[in-house]
Write a protein that holds these residues in place. Structure first.
Motif, mmCIF file in Angstrom:
data_model
loop_
_atom_site.group_PDB
_atom_site.id
_atom_site.type_symbol
_atom_site.label_atom_id
_atom_site.label_comp_id
_atom_site.label_asym_id
_atom_site.label_seq_id
_atom_site.Cartn_x
_atom_site.Cartn_y
_atom_site.Cartn_z
ATOM 1 N N GLU A 181 11.765 2.022 0.841
ATOM 2 C CA GLU A 181 12.129 1.691 -0.536
ATOM 3 C C GLU A 181 11.093 0.783 -1.196
ATOM 4 O O GLU A 181 11.417 -0.302 -1.661
ATOM 5 N N PRO A 182 9.839 1.227 -1.248
ATOM 6 C CA PRO A 182 8.813 0.372 -1.857
ATOM 7 C C PRO A 182 9.082 0.081 -3.329
ATOM 8 O O PRO A 182 8.671 -0.959 -3.844
ATOM 9 N N HIS A 183 9.799 0.984 -3.997
ATOM 10 C CA HIS A 183 10.057 0.817 -5.414
ATOM 11 C C HIS A 183 10.989 -0.352 -5.712
ATOM 12 O O HIS A 183 11.073 -0.811 -6.859
ATOM 13 N N THR A 184 11.696 -0.850 -4.707
ATOM 14 C CA THR A 184 12.582 -1.990 -4.933
ATOM 15 C C THR A 184 11.848 -3.331 -4.818
ATOM 16 O O THR A 184 12.409 -4.382 -5.125
ATOM 17 N N ASN A 187 5.160 -5.954 -5.860
ATOM 18 C CA ASN A 187 3.981 -6.058 -5.022
ATOM 19 C C ASN A 187 3.057 -7.182 -5.500
ATOM 20 O O ASN A 187 2.342 -7.055 -6.492
ATOM 21 N N VAL A 233 6.068 -4.476 1.519
ATOM 22 C CA VAL A 233 5.528 -4.802 0.198
ATOM 23 C C VAL A 233 5.306 -6.310 0.134
ATOM 24 O O VAL A 233 6.230 -7.085 0.412
ATOM 25 N N THR A 265 2.601 -7.497 -13.738
ATOM 26 C CA THR A 265 3.513 -6.643 -12.985
ATOM 27 C C THR A 265 4.947 -7.104 -13.229
ATOM 28 O O THR A 265 5.254 -8.300 -13.093
#
Length: 365
Positions: A181-184, A187, A233, A265
């Motif tokens: 779940e990198p989108h959570t 970074n 991440v 970001t």
């Protein structure tokens, strides 16, 4: 002088090792006591050992440092050596030879009255514990002579120095599994990359503020770190920033711009640490002393010294900022400070000591 230099170099004094710095202070103090006939005042601040001799009412400050950038054990790979008129060893140029020249120069005078000798133990890390000592002494003096090494192999004196600032841009993100779940996550490494480019933009914004002698301000990202594991991440990243400025106004403006940095970001947060360290040493602070040094050198049968501006900072930045006329780079002649090639030209030690002795005499009057 050469025997004294060997003794100082063989006593390693890495800035971060306070016990080693204390041992070095004992060696320097013993040398000074032998030649000057007086024990130094030993001043320990936050574990860092500094030395001070005060003779009468000081009109001249002789400033130097006995710490080095070389970790303990460097002598094993960079041993003390003398060959073909060259002395080598960790810290030989920056600035143990300068200390030897300074103490011998003062000892050669009929009397040391009117002189304060201040040898600190934390110059290489910005003089955080000794800055107040340096500034308080300089405010009461007519001149400060700094025994840092000459600017080049020809013995140039340092007539101007850029000021320094140090920052750390800390990026706070949010960790997440990089595969599932990198989108959570947020970074921090990606945001740090944005900040590196933003810092470069700060330097570009200062191009119009160039100084005719010291040139432009430089804003340089140096150390970068991010993350805690290869499959996570990054939640945290850090960007160190080295700043060199030609004027106090440029230093203030860069401080404003760095503190105005904003995250690019979504979800990231910035924390700006650090700030101004040493103020710039502008040419006006040493013009009269440099002219005097040029006249004295000729009278002594020496070549008149060249003057040059440098990007590195020293305690001369602090003395000049108090309004005390300051001349820097009066120490040893050689090359390779902070590098494996560090060396001192032995034949220049006596002429440089004689130049300093005469400068003291002319200024104390």
């Amino acid at each position: 002088m050469l025997a004294d230099l060997e003794e100082l170099v063989l006593c390693e004094s890495f800035s971060a090792d306070h016990a080693a710095v204390a041992r070095s202070a004992e060696v320097v103090g013993t040398l000074g006591a032998r030649l000057l006939g007086a024990e130094p005042e030993t001043i320990v601040i936050d574990g860092v050992t500094h030395l001070r001799w005060i003779f009468g009412t000081p009109r001249v400050l002789l400033a130097g440092h006995h710490d080095t950038v070389w970790p303990i054990g460097s002598l094993r790979s960079r041993p003390w050596s003398v060959a073909d008129g060259i002395a080598r060893g960790p810290g030989v140029l920056d600035m143990k030879a300068g200390l030897v020249q300074m103490i011998h120069a003062l000892a050669s005078l009929p009397s040391p009255d009117g002189v304060c000798v201040l040898v600190n133990g934390d110059e290489e890390v910005g003089s955080p514990t000794s800055r107040q000592l340096i500034e308080e002494t300089a405010r009461g003096c007519a001149a400060a002579f700094v025994l840092e090494a000459a600017a080049d192999e020809r013995g140039a004196l340092k007539i101007a120095r850029k000021g320094t600032s140090r920052y750390e841009v800390v990026v706070h993100g949010r960790a997440a599994h990089a595969g599932q779940e990198p989108h959570t996550g947020v970074n921090a490494a990606v945001e740090a990359a944005h900040q590196v480019l933003a810092v470069a933009g700060v330097e570009a914004a200062m191009d119009a503020a160039a100084h005719p002698v010291l040139g432009v301000a430089t804003v340089t990202p140096t150390l970068l770190s991010a993350g805690s594991a290869r499959n996570t991440v990054p939640a945290l990243a850090r960007v160190s920033v080295d700043v060199r400025v030609p004027t106090a106004a440029a230093q203030d403006r860069i401080d404003e711009l760095v503190r105005e940095l904003t995250p690019r970001t979504a979800g990231a947060r910035l924390e700006i640490l650090g700030g101004a360290q040493r103020p710039p040493m502008e040419p006006e602070s040493c013009a009269d002393l440099f002219a005097l040094a040029s006249r004295v050198a000729v009278e002594l049968g020496q070549a008149p010294p060249r003057g040059t501006a440098v990007g590195g900072a020293s305690d001369g930045n602090y003395t000049a900022a108090t309004g005390c006329p300051t001349l820097d780079g009066l120490g040893a002649v050689g090359s390779g400070a902070h590098a494996d090639t560090e060396y001192v030209e032995i034949t220049q030690m006596i002429p440089r000591a004689r130049l300093l002795a005469e400068l003291i005499t002319r200024t104390v009057r």
